[in-house]
Design an enzyme around this catalytic site. Sequence first.
Site, PDB file in Angstrom:
ATOM      1  N   TYR A 135       0.805  -1.268   0.099  1.00 53.08           N
ATOM      2  CA  TYR A 135      -0.049   0.044   0.010  1.00 53.08           C
ATOM      3  C   TYR A 135       0.725   1.344   0.027  1.00 53.08           C
ATOM      4  O   TYR A 135       1.512   1.619   1.022  1.00 53.08           O
ATOM      5  CB  TYR A 135      -0.740  -0.144   1.263  1.00 53.08           C
ATOM      6  CG  TYR A 135      -1.898   0.932   1.333  1.00 53.08           C
ATOM      7  CD1 TYR A 135      -3.250   0.920   0.563  1.00 53.08           C
ATOM      8  CD2 TYR A 135      -1.750   2.320   2.031  1.00 53.08           C
ATOM      9  CE1 TYR A 135      -4.077   2.075   0.863  1.00 53.08           C
ATOM     10  CE2 TYR A 135      -2.788   3.351   2.055  1.00 53.08           C
ATOM     11  CZ  TYR A 135      -3.884   3.035   1.319  1.00 53.08           C
ATOM     12  OH  TYR A 135      -4.883   4.058   1.689  1.00 53.08           O
ATOM     13  N   GLN A 137       1.363   4.945  -0.172  1.00 56.57           N
ATOM     14  CA  GLN A 137       0.405   6.137  -0.299  1.00 56.57           C
ATOM     15  C   GLN A 137       1.252   7.292   0.332  1.00 56.57           C
ATOM     16  O   GLN A 137       1.778   8.232  -0.406  1.00 56.57           O
ATOM     17  CB  GLN A 137      -0.513   6.079   0.872  1.00 56.57           C
ATOM     18  CG  GLN A 137      -1.197   7.531   1.071  1.00 56.57           C
ATOM     19  CD  GLN A 137      -2.456   7.179   1.825  1.00 56.57           C
ATOM     20  OE1 GLN A 137      -3.688   6.444   1.738  1.00 56.57           O
ATOM     21  NE2 GLN A 137      -2.443   7.861   3.219  1.00 56.57           N
ATOM     22  N   THR A 138       1.936   6.861   1.375  1.00 56.81           N
ATOM     23  CA  THR A 138       3.015   8.000   2.013  1.00 56.81           C
ATOM     24  C   THR A 138       4.288   8.446   1.043  1.00 56.81           C
ATOM     25  O   THR A 138       4.686   7.477   0.643  1.00 56.81           O
ATOM     26  CB  THR A 138       3.503   7.634   3.429  1.00 56.81           C
ATOM     27  OG1 THR A 138       2.440   7.431   4.317  1.00 56.81           O
ATOM     28  CG2 THR A 138       4.386   8.564   4.172  1.00 56.81           C
ATOM     29  N   GLY A 177       5.060  -0.605   3.881  1.00 53.75           N
ATOM     30  CA  GLY A 177       5.553  -2.031   4.203  1.00 53.75           C
ATOM     31  C   GLY A 177       5.581  -3.111   3.207  1.00 53.75           C
ATOM     32  O   GLY A 177       4.630  -2.991   2.605  1.00 53.75           O
ATOM     33  N   GLN A 330       3.356   0.079  43.178  1.00 55.57           N
ATOM     34  CA  GLN A 330       3.566  -0.815  42.287  1.00 55.57           C
ATOM     35  C   GLN A 330       1.907  -1.097  41.461  1.00 55.57           C
ATOM     36  O   GLN A 330       1.879  -1.245  40.358  1.00 55.57           O
ATOM     37  CB  GLN A 330       4.190  -2.066  42.609  1.00 55.57           C
ATOM     38  CG  GLN A 330       4.580  -3.061  41.299  1.00 55.57           C
ATOM     39  CD  GLN A 330       5.858  -2.766  41.014  1.00 55.57           C
ATOM     40  OE1 GLN A 330       6.570  -1.719  41.160  1.00 55.57           O
ATOM     41  NE2 GLN A 330       6.430  -3.699  40.008  1.00 55.57           N
ATOM     42  N   ARG A 333       0.459   1.745  39.804  1.00 56.65           N
ATOM     43  CA  ARG A 333       0.999   2.003  38.091  1.00 56.65           C
ATOM     44  C   ARG A 333       0.195   0.914  37.666  1.00 56.65           C
ATOM     45  O   ARG A 333       0.096   1.081  36.121  1.00 56.65           O
ATOM     46  CB  ARG A 333       2.589   1.860  38.395  1.00 56.65           C
ATOM     47  CG  ARG A 333       2.963   3.199  38.879  1.00 56.65           C
ATOM     48  CD  ARG A 333       4.632   2.816  39.575  1.00 56.65           C
ATOM     49  NE  ARG A 333       5.796   2.776  38.402  1.00 56.65           N
ATOM     50  CZ  ARG A 333       6.719   1.988  38.592  1.00 56.65           C
ATOM     51  NH1 ARG A 333       7.217   1.710  39.550  1.00 56.65           N
ATOM     52  NH2 ARG A 333       7.403   2.223  37.839  1.00 56.65           N
ATOM     53  N   THR A 422       1.581   6.573  15.050  1.00 55.52           N
ATOM     54  CA  THR A 422       1.781   7.611  14.057  1.00 55.52           C
ATOM     55  C   THR A 422       0.988   6.875  12.709  1.00 55.52           C
ATOM     56  O   THR A 422       0.557   7.738  11.912  1.00 55.52           O
ATOM     57  CB  THR A 422       3.308   7.609  13.590  1.00 55.52           C
ATOM     58  OG1 THR A 422       3.923   7.865  14.808  1.00 55.52           O
ATOM     59  CG2 THR A 422       3.586   8.462  12.674  1.00 55.52           C
ATOM     60  N   GLU A 424      -1.828   5.147  10.057  1.00 56.24           N
ATOM     61  CA  GLU A 424      -3.165   5.266  10.209  1.00 56.24           C
ATOM     62  C   GLU A 424      -3.804   6.458  10.757  1.00 56.24           C
ATOM     63  O   GLU A 424      -4.881   6.293  11.386  1.00 56.24           O
ATOM     64  CB  GLU A 424      -3.520   3.818  10.783  1.00 56.24           C
ATOM     65  CG  GLU A 424      -3.493   2.498   9.974  1.00 56.24           C
ATOM     66  CD  GLU A 424      -4.098   2.671   8.395  1.00 56.24           C
ATOM     67  OE1 GLU A 424      -5.275   3.285   8.309  1.00 56.24           O
ATOM     68  OE2 GLU A 424      -3.657   2.249   7.677  1.00 56.24           O
TER      69      GLU A 424
END
Lengths: 664, 664
Positions: A135, A137-138, A177, A330, A333, A422, A424
């Site tokens: 694909y 595009q970029t 990719g 712990q 988090r 980043t 999609e």
Amino acid sequence: MEGVDHLAFERNKAQFDVDAMKIVWAGSSHALEVSDRMSRLVASDPAFRKDNRAMLGRKELFKNTLRKAAYALKRIIELRLSEEEASMLRSFVDEPAFTDLHWGMFVPAIKGQGTEEQLKKWLPLAQKMQIIGCYAQTELGHGSNVQGLETTVTFDPKTDEFVIHSPTLTSSKWWPGGLGKISTHAVVYGRLITDGQDHGVHGFIVQLRSLDDHLPLPGITVGDIGMKFGNGAYNTMDNGVLRFDHVRIPRDQMLMRVSRVTREGKYVQSNVPRQLVYGTMVYVRQTIVSDASTALSRAVCIATRYSAVRRQFGATGGNPESQVIDYKTQQARLFPLLASAYAFRFVGEWLKWLYTDVMTRLQANDFSTLPEAHACTAGLKSLTTSATSDGIEECRKLCGGHGYLCSSGLPELFAVYVPTCTYEGDNIVLLLQVARHLMKTISQLGSGKKPVGTVAYMGRVEQLMESRSDVQKAEDWLNPSAVLGAFEARAARKSVACAKNLSKFSNPEEGFLELSNDLVEAARAHCQLIVVSKFIDKLQQDIPGKGVKQLLEVLCSIYALFHLHKHLGDFLSTGCITSKQGSLANDQLRSLYSQVRPNAIGLVDAFNYTDHYLSSILGRYDGNVYPKLYEEAWKDPLNDSVIPDGFQEYIRPMLKQQLRNARL
Amino acid sequence: MEGVDHLAFERNKAQFDVDAMKIVWAGSSHALEVSDRMSRLVASDPAFRKDNRAMLGRKELFKNTLRKAAYALKRIIELRLSEEEASMLRSFVDEPAFTDLHWGMFVPAIKGQGTEEQLKKWLPLAQKMQIIGCYAQTELGHGSNVQGLETTVTFDPKTDEFVIHSPTLTSSKWWPGGLGKISTHAVVYGRLITDGQDHGVHGFIVQLRSLDDHLPLPGITVGDIGMKFGNGAYNTMDNGVLRFDHVRIPRDQMLMRVSRVTREGKYVQSNVPRQLVYGTMVYVRQTIVSDASTALSRAVCIATRYSAVRRQFGATGGNPESQVIDYKTQQARLFPLLASAYAFRFVGEWLKWLYTDVMTRLQANDFSTLPEAHACTAGLKSLTTSATSDGIEECRKLCGGHGYLCSSGLPELFAVYVPTCTYEGDNIVLLLQVARHLMKTISQLGSGKKPVGTVAYMGRVEQLMESRSDVQKAEDWLNPSAVLGAFEARAARKSVACAKNLSKFSNPEEGFLELSNDLVEAARAHCQLIVVSKFIDKLQQDIPGKGVKQLLEVLCSIYALFHLHKHLGDFLSTGCITSKQGSLANDQLRSLYSQVRPNAIGLVDAFNYTDHYLSSILGRYDGNVYPKLYEEAWKDPLNDSVIPDGFQEYIRPMLKQQLRNARL
Ligand SMILES: Cc1cc2nc3c(=O)[nH]c(=O)nc-3n(C[C@H](O)[C@H](O)[C@H](O)COP(=O)(O)OP(=O)(O)OC[C@H]3O[C@@H](n4cnc5c(N)ncnc54)[C@H](O)[C@@H]3O)c2cc1C
Ligand SMILES: Cc1cc2nc3c(=O)[nH]c(=O)nc-3n(C[C@H](O)[C@H](O)[C@H](O)COP(=O)(O)OP(=O)(O)OC[C@H]3O[C@@H](n4cnc5c(N)ncnc54)[C@H](O)[C@@H]3O)c2cc1C
Ligand SMILES: [Ca+2]
């Protein structure tokens, strides 16, 4: 101690039916059965080994990926796996490869944008992998702004062909990719030009490499763009660069479902509505949300098991030190991340439903829910992937020093995951889109247009601007309506405040740019509300199994109250709750963590991950961490010899004070 | 376009004297001169090339590091560099190596804990590198809790020796840098046992490898612990594993400054105060804070320059697209990090002063400021390293897709930096220590003991509990006393609230564990106050150069107001400010970002980093990003051949539908 379950004592603590929870996590008994079978198939086959990835150089690593991809396909054929099974198997192979783009982008692009004839011609080739596609595009200079792509695709009526060209360096395709080394074909996006007129960006099927000798076709320059973040990780993928020097393709390789170019070179719109294309985007982003829950749950599983194994401080009178999972810091988090993994699972499930719903409506020419569906998938993609990226790194830190070793599995999980923030759609650009939708919704409130779906609460905006939380004691926060009320009020008030400030600008676009930070915050508040409300919805369902629903309720409360505490400023400044109520939420959170504690190992066991899939010594099911860490260390290439390469040339002269004369 | 400065138009926008700012950043004209000279020395010498690190396998990478370390030392000798110059040069080589531990931990440990005779014997050997040492404290099972180490060091009066032994697998030394392959010696920490009595953990100088053939001495098993996070990054370091099987060392290799064992096996305290040892810790953590500002500023420099180069959206009427640095969301993510880099620089400078002050007092037997100095360095280490880790990754995201390429420099910067959050004290464990100090300070308020140093404001706690901010318009937030008042009130109130809640527990230790999250938040608020107040202090100094001080004031306000907005919940819930005042702070922040914007490139130029040091195509000084990215791509090993290794075996059979018969 091989074969001993060092975490058995933790498993015995669970107060709920772990097997029933496995079904909830998987989505159904059927889904659990398939994923269980496929994950074991992969785990038990040494051909799928992946624990050596960090040590391989780029070429070796890549070759190995090609082998696995071919072998996986071979097994799929041999075992006559269904499409569902095949896709599960591929996901458990757990290694980014050109096949991801082939199946995930190339085929869907053709399906979504091709005409019937085009589907008939190209799909069988792609489905049998007689061709491999990517694909494209970029470009080097153009990512987020797809409309700014520079590649030109000019119709030549003389030959009935398109001429594809890269007019500038920045127009080089960059990132796709599978492009770098493997793809024979690509869906290429470029500016369609007929008779000197620019019709904007369209997609075209372009052959890149010869099907005989795999060499790039004339006019095509193609290669890999180089190393990416981390060891192993995304370096198994051949993200590529591609330049066209007046490359010709037949006219019928334009994807012509929505618009086409005639033999005479006329640009014609078909009667298929453009919006159909958005369906694909909803689909892709929905899978990204599900994948977020998978990635986050893997990291949480590793950190939770290791936190139960790891002991530090607190030894008294011959007793061993405390398990670090018993420390409240712990827990504070780790457990919100555990809760987030479940939350994202359920919102992902709901998005799957939403996609089907949207598609059904589209078939019936009902486009009314599309903008809302589009905004909400964009927002949820942004929210879940950002939280997952941060969450994986937090899990790594929760493992102390040992989390920094590749053998913990966490560095690679992080490195391979972060680009999801980043691609999609850049996560900030997406939130700005959500904000636009929110502002539009508000601006239309007066016109009597009733907001639907995830923005339906905006219909009650007047009430939400006035509402006051009636929480009086900590336990009141366990009430879903208390939580929902606070999150709705916060989201509505943040949006309304933005809308008010925007109205002060004479130029709305300028206002939008100037206030974009506040808008992003409003969008985030809206998206968190969606996650909370879909979790609550899920709990309205009948959920069988001893203690299962109760624990999910605990996790839902943790997700909500953790975010309430984290964004307390929002809730207080918009006057949705009082300081006192905020502090009660914090008290309640503490007690919720205690309720999770005995069930923590059970809750991560419910993900049903194999040790192969986790690929983490710290996250081993049996908790046998230390001997295995020790064993693993010796496998490093540096340990091949006792005296390291370079000692004689560089270190001996240093020790012997002979550096002056050394040739370095 | 080679030689063209693509960012010249940005540099022309700067409204301040960049050269004067360079001096402020470096600390003095002298420091700037030395760092400038040393960084150019390294940058101009191809022997120090580092742009190929991501592509090297572990062995090659490591060998290369040995070469650079030896070569650096050779140059230091040849050029007769001063200690200051040598240490600058080493830092610009910018590659973790055994020398870091030798100079940074081994030598200081001997200096701090050795007797006069021991210094006389060992320091010259270490200083000439006739021996190479590391710091072997952490064990496979014991990190944060140093008192829990298992290694035993038993005195044998018969032979006047210590016998060092690793009684369990978990007692294996694990992590020490330089240990795996290079160090000939180590300072080893273990439990001292004389006559069956355990005296707790002490340090010993132990020879590990033969100075003849570098082979491990009898009874010693040693090796590398394997790959760590990222490409290149910390994999240039041989973090090691070490086991002792009854290894004997002479009695005089115990570090005996503070306590010693006599020939008869008696354990004796010397009259040197134990507290002296803490001086070293203050020193080490102070350098970590300075290093945080360096690491963060590198990331910020890259992201800022690239944000000025990168254009996306907003093209109108033939004009190019907008620079992404002009988007308010980009500014709101980037400029607070820029401000943080400066803030950490100044707090690091102040810590350097604090260290000298503490040492002077210690010489005069004045231990009064030590607990406060210890708590404050612990807290600032924690705060600055956590913020820097997150900040580097945010900078990577700010670069969109291209930030994910190794050639952006950001992945390696992140991977090499993040363990700083874990070593020299886990950041959460450190904040808990700060919290203990705060609670102790409060509990002693009644007794008339006046709090000093960074907790001095606690002496005004009654006033701070009552105070109300008098901010009325956005610009009022530019007033340092308005900011300081709000931060002091918030920190004091959070601590007091914790103290109150703690007093409800009959067992204070239990209370501390139960409330540890709130305590960590109070500690964080305290540490942020320190950073803000030291920045404000800095601005009280005379700072020459056109516009320099003004811009630093802008950055100081950004640092403070950004955190005020981020932690608005704290400020509102403790009643320090009103919602209205919080919203004015947010308005002011917007206008501060606009003031930074034209100066952004100048502000990162002021760091004076060479392109070699940044090692980032996106951060190139000349902004010539795209051609260089394109060039760099082709260097990847995958591009060595047009057809990738593995194509014939794995991909051709796939395309030719011959997988069934393929041997995979
Ligand atoms: C691992 C990976 C795989 C990929 N695979 C493919 C693929 O298979 N095929 C393909 O075609 N592409 C692929 N891509 C490219 C990817 O889709 C783009 O990187 C992505 O769309 C982001 O665009 P960008 O890189 O141009 O970021 P940019 O838009 O340049 O972002 C840079 C910064 O600018 C900010 N910004 C940009 N616009 C705005 C705005 N309007 N308002 C505010 N802020 C803004 C962003 O928030 C970000 O901080 C891949 C990328 C990666 C990293
Ligand atoms: C790159 C690197 C280089 C190193 N170099 C050296 C070296 O040269 N020499 C050397 O001796 N060592 C070295 N170390 C080891 C380092 O000092 C330890 O990893 C560090 O002290 C943290 O200890 P830990 O790994 O045991 O973490 P743990 O203490 O096991 O931490 C695990 C988790 O438990 C939590 N936790 C632990 N105790 C408590 C508590 N009391 N309350 C609440 N939470 C708690 C932590 O917050 C963390 O989330 C290195 C480590 C790394 C990663
Ligand atoms: Ca590698």
